[in-house]
Design a protein around this motif. Structure first.
Motif, short mmCIF file in Angstrom:
data_model
loop_
_atom_site.label_atom_id
_atom_site.label_comp_id
_atom_site.label_asym_id
_atom_site.label_seq_id
_atom_site.Cartn_x
_atom_site.Cartn_y
_atom_site.Cartn_z
N ILE A 15 0.81 -1.22 0.00
CA ILE A 15 0.00 0.00 0.00
C ILE A 15 0.84 1.27 0.00
CG2 ILE A 15 -1.88 -1.18 1.19
CD1 ILE A 15 -1.09 0.31 3.73
N THR A 16 2.13 1.17 0.34
CA THR A 16 2.97 2.37 0.39
C THR A 16 3.05 3.11 -0.94
OG1 THR A 16 4.29 1.53 2.25
CG2 THR A 16 5.29 3.24 0.87
N PRO A 17 3.29 2.41 -2.09
CA PRO A 17 3.33 3.16 -3.37
C PRO A 17 2.04 3.92 -3.65
CG PRO A 17 4.23 0.96 -3.64
CD PRO A 17 3.61 1.00 -2.27
N ALA A 18 0.90 3.30 -3.36
CA ALA A 18 -0.39 3.96 -3.61
C ALA A 18 -0.54 5.19 -2.72
CB ALA A 18 -1.54 2.99 -3.37
N ILE A 19 -0.15 5.07 -1.46
CA ILE A 19 -0.25 6.19 -0.53
C ILE A 19 0.67 7.33 -0.98
CG2 ILE A 19 0.22 6.95 1.84
CD1 ILE A 19 -0.66 4.20 2.79
N LEU A 20 1.88 6.99 -1.40
CA LEU A 20 2.83 8.01 -1.86
C LEU A 20 2.29 8.74 -3.09
CD1 LEU A 20 6.27 6.20 -1.44
CD2 LEU A 20 5.40 8.13 -0.11
N LEU A 21 1.78 7.98 -4.05
CA LEU A 21 1.25 8.59 -5.27
C LEU A 21 0.05 9.49 -4.95
CD1 LEU A 21 1.45 5.59 -7.77
CD2 LEU A 21 2.84 7.66 -7.78
N PHE A 22 -0.84 9.00 -4.08
CA PHE A 22 -2.01 9.78 -3.70
C PHE A 22 -1.59 11.07 -3.00
CE2 PHE A 22 -5.43 10.90 -0.73
CZ PHE A 22 -6.50 10.99 -1.61
N THR A 23 -0.59 10.97 -2.14
CA THR A 23 -0.12 12.14 -1.40
C THR A 23 0.52 13.16 -2.33
OG1 THR A 23 0.25 10.80 0.58
CG2 THR A 23 1.36 12.94 0.48
N ILE A 24 1.38 12.67 -3.24
CA ILE A 24 2.12 13.56 -4.13
C ILE A 24 1.21 14.24 -5.14
CG2 ILE A 24 3.89 13.65 -5.94
CD1 ILE A 24 5.33 11.39 -4.40
N PHE A 25 0.28 13.47 -5.72
CA PHE A 25 -0.52 14.00 -6.83
C PHE A 25 -1.92 14.47 -6.43
CE2 PHE A 25 2.56 11.19 -8.95
CZ PHE A 25 3.11 12.09 -9.83
N MET A 26 -2.34 14.21 -5.20
CA MET A 26 -3.67 14.64 -4.77
C MET A 26 -3.63 15.53 -3.53
SD MET A 26 -5.96 13.53 -6.92
CE MET A 26 -7.47 13.68 -5.97
N VAL A 27 -3.04 15.03 -2.45
CA VAL A 27 -3.07 15.76 -1.18
C VAL A 27 -2.27 17.06 -1.26
CG1 VAL A 27 -2.51 15.67 1.28
CG2 VAL A 27 -3.44 13.65 0.14
N ILE A 28 -1.02 16.95 -1.69
CA ILE A 28 -0.15 18.13 -1.75
C ILE A 28 -0.68 19.20 -2.70
CG2 ILE A 28 2.16 18.97 -2.37
CD1 ILE A 28 3.29 16.36 -1.25
N PRO A 29 -1.11 18.83 -3.94
CA PRO A 29 -1.68 19.86 -4.82
C PRO A 29 -2.94 20.51 -4.25
CG PRO A 29 -1.04 17.94 -6.10
CD PRO A 29 -0.91 17.55 -4.66
N THR A 30 -3.77 19.73 -3.56
CA THR A 30 -4.99 20.29 -2.96
C THR A 30 -4.64 21.30 -1.88
OG1 THR A 30 -6.22 18.24 -3.40
CG2 THR A 30 -7.12 19.74 -1.73
N ILE A 31 -3.68 20.95 -1.04
CA ILE A 31 -3.23 21.89 0.00
C ILE A 31 -2.64 23.14 -0.63
CG2 ILE A 31 -1.57 22.22 1.88
CD1 ILE A 31 -1.90 19.26 2.55
N ASP A 32 -1.92 22.96 -1.73
CA ASP A 32 -1.31 24.11 -2.40
C ASP A 32 -2.35 25.04 -3.01
OD1 ASP A 32 1.31 25.25 -3.06
OD2 ASP A 32 0.66 25.01 -5.13
N VAL A 33 -3.48 24.47 -3.47
CA VAL A 33 -4.57 25.30 -3.99
C VAL A 33 -5.09 26.22 -2.89
CG1 VAL A 33 -6.97 25.25 -4.79
CG2 VAL A 33 -5.29 23.73 -5.83
N PHE A 34 -5.30 25.66 -1.69
CA PHE A 34 -5.76 26.47 -0.57
C PHE A 34 -4.73 27.55 -0.22
CE2 PHE A 34 -8.73 23.07 -0.17
CZ PHE A 34 -9.81 23.57 0.57
N ARG A 35 -3.45 27.19 -0.26
CA ARG A 35 -2.40 28.14 0.08
C ARG A 35 -2.32 29.26 -0.94
NH1 ARG A 35 2.99 28.96 -1.16
NH2 ARG A 35 2.95 27.24 -2.66
N MET A 36 -2.35 28.92 -2.22
CA MET A 36 -2.19 29.94 -3.26
C MET A 36 -3.42 30.83 -3.39
SD MET A 36 0.81 29.75 -4.17
CE MET A 36 0.53 31.13 -5.27
N SER A 37 -4.56 30.39 -2.87
CA SER A 37 -5.76 31.23 -2.93
C SER A 37 -5.62 32.47 -2.04
CB SER A 37 -6.99 30.43 -2.50
OG SER A 37 -6.94 30.11 -1.12
N LEU A 38 -4.61 32.48 -1.18
CA LEU A 38 -4.39 33.61 -0.27
C LEU A 38 -3.37 34.60 -0.82
CD1 LEU A 38 -4.21 31.61 3.09
CD2 LEU A 38 -6.22 32.68 2.05
#
Length: 296
Positions: A15-38
């Motif tokens: 499950i580690t590869p799936a978690i890493l891919l999800f984090t890199i391509f989903m979680v981090i970009p989503t957090i960055d969207v919230f950050r850049m909106s400011l």
């Protein structure tokens, strides 16, 4: 290493590869969207100015965004209701064993779902063409020239033209999902209902619908997400948001602001609103449609 430890290690490795891919391509970009909106940022320079919630304040006074918001709500409601009704109707018809050629019709209905949205946009652009399109030609054959329209050029009806294309594309996919659920309902239920004198419609409302309700609840969330995503692609390919912004939707307006007008921070603010809107609306629908699970 014990057998339990080896098993846990194997699970972690899987499950580690799936978690890493999800984090890199989903979680981090989503957090960055919230950050850049400011921030106020053009998207291409190194100069970023922190503006807090100013982007959001401007957003609620932006009439073009409000129009895009209204168009998105309209498409979500219309596409969800119409697609749901037609998909359930055709699923009920095609699960009837007395209908000949059921397999053929299933394939025909499902074909639009496997087509590229760009292809669908091209097909409907040709159908809606005011001079040589199929729709106006059919109306002309039946002497209904007064109904002929510039289907993609009239601000009053163009959103309905887009909605029809979205419904046409989606019906087959959801029909297959409902057919799968209906096929799992035991035939003995219908036999018992027939012996009690229940009509086909009564059997459908009292047996079929309650037993496939969880599937319907799930697809209602799909309607919201898919309409938001597909409406962007269809609008960009078919109308470009026109005429005069009358088909602009959430994501097309966000894309225009972020990458067309070089107001990346403002575009990300729109993205945050879309994210929160989708999440909240899905939660509300899930709560409203919640009911006791029927087992059989």
């Amino acid at each position: 290493m014990s057998k339990t430890s080896a098993r846990n290690f194997f699970i972690v490795v899987c499950i580690t590869p799936a978690i890493l891919l999800f984090t890199i391509f989903m979680v981090i970009p989503t957090i960055d969207v919230f950050r850049m909106s400011l921030y106020q940022w053009g998207g291409f320079s190194n100069e970023k100015q922190f503006v807090g919630f100013e982007n959001f304040k401007f957003l609620w006074n932006d009439m073009k965004f409000i129009q895009a918001f209204q168009n998105s709500i309209f498409l979500i409601v219309i596409v969800a209701i119409v697609t749901l009704l037609f998909a359930i109707f055709f699923a009920a018809v095609l699960t009837n064993k007395t209908i000949n050629g059921r397999g053929f019709f299933r394939i025909i209905f499902y074909i639009p779902n496997i087509l590229s949205i760009v292809v669908i946009a091209g097909v409907f652009s040709a159908i809606y063409d005011p001079s040589s399109g199929l729709l106006n030609s059919i109306l002309g054959v039946f002497n209904l020239e007064m109904w002929q329209q510039k289907w993609l050029g009239n601000q009053q009806i163009v959103i309905y033209s887009v909605a029809f294309a979205l419904v046409w594309q989606a019906i087959g996919y959801y029909m297959v999902m409902y057919m799968s659920s209906m096929a799992s309902v035991p035939a003995s239920f219908y036999e018992a209902a027939s012996l009690e004198g229940a009509s086909s419609f009564k059997q459908f409302t009292d047996i079929t619908l309650p037993l496939i309700w969880n599937n319907i609840r799930t697809t209602l969330t799909f309607y919201i997400i898919s309409t938001i995503n597909l409406s962007f692609l269809l609008v960009k390919a078919m109308t470009g948001g026109g005429p005069d912004g009358s088909t602009e939707v959430f994501l097309s307006y966000m894309y225009e602001q972020a990458y067309g007008n070089s107001t990346y921070g403002y575009g990300m603010a729109i993205g945050v609103v879309v994210f929160l809107f989708s999440f909240i609306l899905s939660a509300i629908i899930s709560h409203i449609t919640k009911r006791d699970v029927l087992e059989y």
